[in-house]
Each structure stands twice: as C-alpha cells, then as structure tokens.
Design an enzyme around this catalytic site. Structure first.
Site, short mmCIF file in Angstrom:
data_model
loop_
_atom_site.label_atom_id
_atom_site.label_comp_id
_atom_site.label_asym_id
_atom_site.label_seq_id
_atom_site.Cartn_x
_atom_site.Cartn_y
_atom_site.Cartn_z
N GLU A 265 -3.84 22.69 2.48
CA GLU A 265 -3.25 23.11 3.86
C GLU A 265 -1.99 23.83 3.75
O GLU A 265 -0.91 23.20 3.09
CB GLU A 265 -3.40 21.77 4.74
CG GLU A 265 -3.21 22.39 6.18
CD GLU A 265 -2.78 21.17 7.05
OE1 GLU A 265 -3.16 20.13 6.88
OE2 GLU A 265 -1.79 21.45 7.65
N CYS A 302 2.27 21.71 11.28
CA CYS A 302 1.45 22.99 10.89
C CYS A 302 0.74 23.50 11.95
O CYS A 302 0.33 24.55 11.74
CB CYS A 302 0.45 22.10 9.80
SG CYS A 302 -0.15 20.73 10.22
#
Ligand code: NAP
Length: 524
Positions: A265, A302
């Site tokens: 990620e 994120c």
C-alpha cells in the site's frame, strides 16, 4: 517490561552484535532507551528458515487453532497495559487517546479474523460431484478450497504503530490464512514493535505452535528487509509506506528466481469531487469536514484528502473562505519522524515555487524539523493536466483545490488520475443523475467510493476494501483492511478424486465443520 533491543527469532533472541540505532521522541527530540541491534545476515536466514520449517505444520492447523492464536495475541497485547501506550506515544508523538484507540482497533481486528476462521466458511469450499456414468467421458469428483501461500514478510507502517505494524492487519490476515509471519520492524517505533513482538511470541508458545510461526527483525529496509524478500522460504510480502519503498520491494520480488506477490500500500491523494448542488447546499459544512479530514493525525493518513475538484464557474467563495480560515488557524503539530516532516516540507516548498499553483492559506511554519503546518493550494484544471507531479502524494496536512473549466476537462482529469485508495463525491441526487459518466470513470480508479463523507477513518469489517489500482497499491485486487485481506495470503488448491478420509475437513462429504459450501453449483 524491560526492552532488550534485539530481534525475536522464534523462541530465541537475536545477538547484540549488529548495527545499532535508537528511537527518537518526535515531540521532545530526545533519544529513547534502549539501543536496537539490526539482525545479522545469519539471523535473517534463521528467521526465514524457521518460518519455512513451520509452514507445513501451521498451514495444517484447524481454523479453531488459528482463532485461538489470534485471540491469545489480542489478550497478550492487552496485558501489556500502560507500558505499551506510553512507549508508543513516546516513539510517535501521537496522543494517548489515539494510541488507545489504535490498540482497541488492533485487538478488535485480531478477534474479527479469529471469528471468521473459527466459523470456517471463508475458505470458499467448492464441490463438484463426479459422475462415473457420464458419456462420452466420466466426470471426475473435483473439490477446491483456499490454502495458505506460506511464510509472509510484513513491513511495519510508520503511521500506525499498532494497527499496521507487528500484530496489525497484514499479520492478522496471514496468521488467519495459516501462514507464518516474519515482521520487519519500522525504525521509528522499535520499542513498540518489541513489546508487541513479545506478546505475539508468548501467544505462539502458549498455543503450542511451532516457533517459526512468528519472528520480528530489526534493521534497515535495504539490508534486512530486502534480504527477507529475497529469501527462498518467503512466499509473499505485505507492506505499507512510500511508493519508492514499495516499488523497490515489488522489483526485488519479481526478480527472484521464484517471483512472489507483494501487497504494497503506497501513495494515494484520495480526490474529493464537489458537485454543484452540494456546494450550493452546504459549502461551509463541507469546508469544515474537509479541514477535519485533511488535518486529522497531522495529515499522516493514507486516506488523507489531498485533492479537491471544484468547477471554476461555481461560486465557491464560502467553501474556500471557510476552509482557508480553518486551515490558517490550525496549530502546527508534531509529525511522526524527521524524514516524514522533511518530505512534507519539501512538497510544500515545491508547490510554493510552482507558478501554476496559488497558495490560498497556510498556518505559520516555524523552522522546526518535526512539526508540520497546514496548507491549502489551488490550481487550474489545465495546469493539473499538464503537470503530473501535482498528483504526487503530499504526506501531511495539505490539500490542493483544482478548478476544472468544463465537463470535458472534468472527465479528462478523472481519466488521468492515478489509482487511489478512495474517491469521494459530494453531491445531491440531481448531481449524481447529471454526472453518471464521471461516476463510471471514477469507479475504475479506486478501491472505495464514498458519498457525502470524508475518507479518513477506515472501518474494519467484512466488506471493507482498502486497496486500489497502482500506485495506491501494487495489486488492486486486494485489500489490507477488513477480513477480505485473508485472501491475499491464500491460493486455491483442487483435489480431484481424492479419498474422503484424507480430504481436508472443509471438503469432506459429510461437511463435519458445517460450513457454507458451493455444492454442484448451489450454495449449501
Ligand atoms: P518508507 O520509507 O517506505 O519505509 C517503510 C518501510 O520500508 C521501512 O521499514 C523501510 O526501512 C522499508 N524500505 C523503504 N525503502 C526500502 C527499500 N528501497 N528497500 C527495502 N526496504 C525499504 O515509509 P515511511 O518511513 O513510513 O515514510 C516515508 C514516506 O512514505 C512518507 O513521507 C509518506 O510519503 C509515505 N507513507 C505513505 C503511507 C501510506 O499509507 N500511503 C504510510 C506511511 C508512509 P527503513 O526502516 O530502513 O526505513
């Protein structure tokens, strides 16, 4: 509990001979005790080999045994009590409430995975009965289910010292799937990592599982991390961090004699599209929500909304005025590491030096190497389309407003977006009906679409998708949050004409585990 500063390699501790480093309290700039020792080459090999040796026995454990391990890990983490919270706060500068919440989330997700493997239907058992009398050829008996891929390396994330670290989502998913785990600690919170590592190792031992089911290594990514990814015993990788780091690991994994999957990620700017009806109805409220989401956790999430799309023809003065005022008044706050703070400041300086980018508001920026100040920038749609660097993740409390000049340009921008973890639409029903094509384009760009909300705050549940096309992640078919993460560490195995007594219980004719299965095409 006293920290030793050495790796945890199965049942033993690493040597105190490797390179040393210590953690820094980003709020006080003090070095924290103790010195941590990087794992040696021999220790990397030992941890990976132990994981390889444990993988057959651990992969053969029942769902109930894995559920017991996951629950025992949660209990051991809770037993660490205030010592864990204090150390995590000291190493990250994050407030106590946030760490306590993250501990609850970490233990909650371990228990969610435990409940799933305890019940057992997640293995997607499929049975197609054979027919020896079928003409012109007999039909074989074919049965399949998901099985573990083997040992997994997990890289801890800097911005979630508990929930995306030693016993975080990737570790929970891998252990639930039946895969041993070797964790590479993040250098920013090694003491937190050691405490949680001790808890996981204690749970493995108390459950009577092989020692190689879990190891925790300290050391640099380029040395210890890369060596783990290259090791022949390792079969998959979980990573959360920068695009450069994730990409490097993807390339190492792909270049192995036996390539392995990397679930990384990496970077996402989480665009928010504000459509005309929503702007007219609640511009001020959207500004307040955006401010809260952009500045939450000093922007170090994120899912931080780093791009806001607004029509140039719309009167956005109320929204932009409110957002600018709120962002200017936001206090500077401590960031996680000096490196993250420097990258944020460099990004702000780059926007400030770009003649196509206007600064709408900025909180006062001191010369402190550990604090980040909120900022809002604005650019025209044409400038955004012409400069791909305006899509780069700016990891911190900043956002860029892009004013598109036409419907055609809006679609061009949507089509030019890189892969994202989230995309948010603020609109009315009439807006949605009027923007059907935009919604279709956006669905191809992201793992999660939000309506009239804000992307920070990711629910840990069965349906969550925290993933998205590259570069949001290395593999957009997967999620790192929620129980569907278990699938990244599995592969389907088919058993043809296999005797019933040696089939896994999940596939036996009598369904002894009473799980949901697809039998001859029907759910049973
Ligand atoms: P990072 O630099 O990517 O580091 C993450 C982990 O990967 C660390 O363990 C690091 O090892 C290792 N690593 C990095 N580069 C490597 C390489 N070339 N080969 C092998 N291992 C490597 O991320 P970070 O330290 O957490 O933060 C840096 C930046 O990443 C932030 O400024 C932000 O832009 C981004 N970030 C994004 C997210 C997100 O969720 N999107 C989350 C966190 C950070 P070391 O211990 O040696 O550094």
């Amino acid at each position: 509990m006293n920290l030793q500063g050495t790796s945890i390699i199965g049942n033993s501790r690493g040597s105190a001979t490797g390179d040393t480093f210590c953690a820094t309290n980003p709020a006080t700039r003090e070095s924290l005790a103790v010195d941590f020792h990087a794992a040696t080459t021999a220790e990397v090999d030992k941890a990976a080999s132990l994981a390889g040796a444990a993988s057959i026995a651990y992969g053969a454990t029942s769902g109930k045994a894995r559920a017991a391990l996951l629950r025992a890990i949660a209990e051991e983490i809770e037993k660490l009590g205030d010592a864990l919270v204090e150390r995590a706060c000291a190493e990250t500068g994050l407030p106590e409430g946030r760490i306590q919440m993250e501990r609850g989330r970490t233990c909650g997700q371990l228990r969610l995975f435990a409940a799933m493997v305890d019940e057992g239907s997640w293995v997607e058992a499929r049975i197609d009965h054979g027919d020896p009398d079928r003409q012109p050829l007999p039909k074989p008996d074919v049965r399949s289910m998901l099985r573990p891929v083997g040992p997994v390396v997990v890289f801890c994330a800097s911005n979630f010292p508990l929930a995306f670290s030693v016993a975080g989502g990737d570790t929970a998913a891998a252990l639930a799937a039946g895969c041993p785990v070797v964790v590479k600690a993040h250098h920013a919170h090694p003491g937190t990592a050691e405490l949680v590592g001790i808890a996981v190792a204690a749970a493995v031992a108390s459950c009577g599982l092989p020692e190689g089911v879990f190891s925790l290594l300290f050391g640099s990514g380029r040395e210890v991390g890369s060596a783990l990814v290259r090791h022949s015993s390792i079969k998959a990788v979980g990573f959360t961090g920068s695009r450069a780091g994730g990409r490097a690991l993807m390339d190492i994994a792909a270049a192995r004699p036996e390539p392995i999957p990397v679930y990384a990620e990496m970077s996402s700017i989480n665009p928010v599209f504000i459509l005309p009806g929503a702007l007219a109805e609640r511009g001020k409220a959207i500004a307040a929500g955006l401010h809260g989401s952009v500045t939450l956790g000093v922007g170090q999430f994120c899912t931080n909304p780093g791009l806001v799309m607004l029509g140039a023809e719309l009167d956005a003065s109320e929204l932009l005025g409110e957002l600018s005022q709120l962002m200017s008044a936001s206090p500077e706050a401590t960031m996680l590491t000096g490196g993250i703070c420097k990258a944020y400041r460099d990004g702000i300086a780059k926007h400030s030096a770009n003649s196509n980018v206007r600064k709408l508001a900025a909180a006062g920026a001191t010369a402190d190497a550990f604090t980040g100040a909120a900022a809002v920038f604005e650019a025209d749609g044409a400038a955004f389309l012409a400069d791909s660097s305006l899509q780069d993740e700016l990891f911190g409390p900043a956002t860029l407003i892009v004013r598109h000049s036409s419907r055609e340009q809006l679609h061009q921008i949507a089509s030019a977006l890189e892969g994202q973890l989230t995309i948010t639409i603020h609109g009315t029903e009439a807006d949605l009906a009027d923007h059907a094509e935009l919604l279709q384009i956006l669905e191809t760009k992201t793992g999660r679409l939000l309506f009239n909300g804000f992307p920070t705050g990711v629910e840990v549940c069965h349906a969550m998708v925290h993933g998205g096309p590259y570069p949001a992640t290395s593999d957009g078919r997967s999620t790192s949050v929620g129980t569907q993460a278990v699938f990244r560490f599995t592969r389907p195995v088919c058993y043809q004409n296999w005797p019933d007594n040696i089939l896994p219980d999940e596939l036996k004719e009598g369904n002894p585990l009473s799980i949901s299965r697809l039998v001859d095409g029907a759910r049973a």
